[in-house]
Every structure is written in C-alpha cells, then in structure tokens.
Design an enzyme around this catalytic site. Sequence first.
Site, mmCIF file in Angstrom:
data_model
loop_
_atom_site.group_PDB
_atom_site.id
_atom_site.type_symbol
_atom_site.label_atom_id
_atom_site.label_comp_id
_atom_site.label_asym_id
_atom_site.label_seq_id
_atom_site.Cartn_x
_atom_site.Cartn_y
_atom_site.Cartn_z
ATOM 1 N N ASP A 41 -2.771 -2.065 -1.663
ATOM 2 C CA ASP A 41 -2.858 -1.032 -0.627
ATOM 3 C C ASP A 41 -2.880 0.363 -1.231
ATOM 4 O OD1 ASP A 41 -0.231 -1.764 -1.359
ATOM 5 O OD2 ASP A 41 0.610 -0.869 0.437
ATOM 6 N N THR B 229 3.338 6.691 -2.544
ATOM 7 C CA THR B 229 3.142 5.363 -1.935
ATOM 8 C C THR B 229 3.809 4.307 -2.813
ATOM 9 O OG1 THR B 229 1.030 5.046 -3.068
ATOM 10 C CG2 THR B 229 0.938 6.073 -0.894
ATOM 11 N N ASN C 187 9.632 0.146 -1.337
ATOM 12 C CA ASN C 187 9.557 1.414 -2.079
ATOM 13 C C ASN C 187 10.897 2.140 -2.085
ATOM 14 O OD1 ASN C 187 6.879 0.917 -2.527
ATOM 15 N ND2 ASN C 187 6.110 2.433 -1.064
ATOM 16 N N ASN D 247 11.196 -5.400 4.329
ATOM 17 C CA ASN D 247 10.402 -6.479 3.731
ATOM 18 C C ASN D 247 11.012 -7.038 2.432
ATOM 19 O OD1 ASN D 247 9.755 -4.305 2.124
ATOM 20 N ND2 ASN D 247 7.545 -4.444 2.400
ATOM 21 N N HIS E 57 -0.537 -0.851 4.010
ATOM 22 C CA HIS E 57 0.524 0.160 4.138
ATOM 23 C C HIS E 57 0.140 1.560 3.676
ATOM 24 C CE1 HIS E 57 3.299 -3.299 4.529
ATOM 25 N NE2 HIS E 57 2.703 -3.803 3.471
ATOM 26 N N ASP E 58 -0.194 1.666 2.387
ATOM 27 C CA ASP E 58 -0.268 2.980 1.741
ATOM 28 C C ASP E 58 -1.383 3.868 2.291
ATOM 29 O OD1 ASP E 58 1.872 2.200 0.236
ATOM 30 O OD2 ASP E 58 0.681 1.628 -1.505
#
Length: 307
Positions: free
Chosen positions: A13, A122, A164, A156, A237-238
């Site tokens: 991502d 990210t 992250n 997650n 996501h990113d």
Amino acid sequence: MKKVILDCDPGHDDTLALLLAHANPAIDLLAVTTVAGNQTLEKVTRNARNVMTVAGIRKTLLAAGADRPLVRELSTGEYIHGVTGLDGYNFPAPTVPVDKRHAADLIIDLLHANDKITLIPTAPLTNIALAIRKDPTIIPKIEEIVLMGGTNSTGNVTPLAEANIWIDAEAADIVFRSGVPLTMVGLNLTHQAKATPEVVDRIRKLDNEVARMAVGLIDFFASTYKKYFHFDAPPIHDACAVARVINPDIVKCEFVNVVVELKGTYTYGATVSDMEGITGRPANTNVATKLDFDKFWDLMIEALGSY
Ligand code: PIR
Ligand code: CA
C-alpha cells in the site's frame, strides 16, 4: 501544489501511496524517506528504489532512516508483505540512488529550505520523532502531518492497536504530543478503501508497466489479506493519507483528542480517540472517519494511467 515528503516502508500500500503522490498534480513530491516497519530498513529502501526505478521517478530525493524503533525491538510484517517486503512483481535491478543523509536529517534540511511542507508518514513514526527531537525548530515549518496509522475502533496487530503505531508507540507519542497539526488516517477509514475485483479490473485495463506492477502487488496483497484476515479484498491503507492531502473532501474527519497508550497491559499502542469529547482533553487530531470510495479510486486510477 503542496510540497510533500512521504515517509514510508514499502510495502504494497505504501507503493500505491508513492505512485499516487508522484503522479497527482496537486502534490510536489520533494522526497521519499524510508523506515523499518513492514520489513527491515534495507529491504524497504531497496523496494522504494525498485518502485521509483520502474516508475521513472528521478527528481524526488530518496533517503533511508531508522533501522529500528526508538525503544522496542523491530517487529516486521513479513507475513503480510512477503520475504522481500514487496512480493508480487519481478523488479529489474534498481538504478535510483539513495541520498547519503539519514532520513531525519533530510527532513530537517528540507523543512529549513522550504516555506511549508506536508509530511505524510505511512509507516512507524520513528523518523518523524527523531527529526522533531533533534531539531524542534522544524515544528512550525511543518504545514501538517497526515499519517496513516492508528484507529478509532479495532486494531490489526492487537485488538486495539494498529501496526504503524504499535511497532513504535514511543515515537507516535512524541508526534501526537508535538503540537503539529495532525490528521490520523486510521484503520477505521482505510478499511473502506478495498481494492475490489471491479477496481482491479479497471487497473488491469491500463496499458503501462506501472499499472501491471500495481496489479501484481495488489493480487499478492489480496492473497495475504484473505489468508490472515479473511477479507474479500485488500485495503490500500497508505494511499488514503495521500488522497486526503490531494483533496480533503475525499476523507472526512472529526477534530478530537487522541493520545497514544504506552503502558497498558493489553492496550500498548492504542490510539485512544475521544470521539464523543468526554475527557475534556483538548482536541489535537483530525480523525478520519468517512472515505468517498468512488472519488478515491478515480484518483488512484487516473494516477496509474498517467505513467
Ligand atoms: C501492516 C500493514 C498492512 C497490513 C497489515 N496487516 C499490517 C502496513 C501498511 O503498509 C500500512 O502502512 C499499515 N502498516 C497498516 O497497518
Ligand atoms: Ca506502510
């Protein structure tokens, strides 16, 4: 045009985020910096070089940063992103060079040399925290930090923590308490950005090598998301954080207080988001809540089509 530094750990991502940031005319991508996260620093930096080589990205600087979190041991995401950190496409040998400076130093240098820069992290926030700690005079020069990370609901890697933030929560804590205008594009938002079969079909119709790379990467990401999360399609996501910077209307936010949990027995790395304003703590973060799915994918597909 907004001046942007993308701090990433490519990463499937992250790669789509990079391709979107470079191609979209609203963004002037000054630099890509890397940090250990999805894979080791060596691997994610190699991946950034690989992607930038295939995409012909030559004017954007690339620098490598922290090879581990501030305090904890590095825990990578190999099960999701594969041994290379970017499985799913056979990359030719990279030709893009890596700047000699540490990513944190490059970020500091660029902030001093430019009026205002938007940072898009990210990945774990190690490089950003290092830069802020080393030279706090950069703080007012940061236009905004729009990060992919955290969640106002479920996580997650643990029930409440997103990867992250959880990988380097001490760094995240420094960033969330820095006073910099902050937007948190967390899992509650990014799970709305799934690369559905319809979306992938649209990308498959684009006739260029970058789009073929994107399809290979998304197909691999889809397989691990199915295996480990039973998702019908993988969330990109990113790229959502980049989309927010390009057009804020695509990602709706609520301005609330967010703190990072550092001590909980079961909750280390949770981004405690006071969505109802019940703590009385001052708002410090725009928490992303609603994605315009159609506009997001139109932007992404337009970007991929431009290569
Ligand atoms: C980590 C990631 C993606 C999926 C899982 N399961 C774990 C990486 C992505 O690159 C993104 O930046 C963030 N971390 C999502 O948690
Ligand atoms: Ca990432």
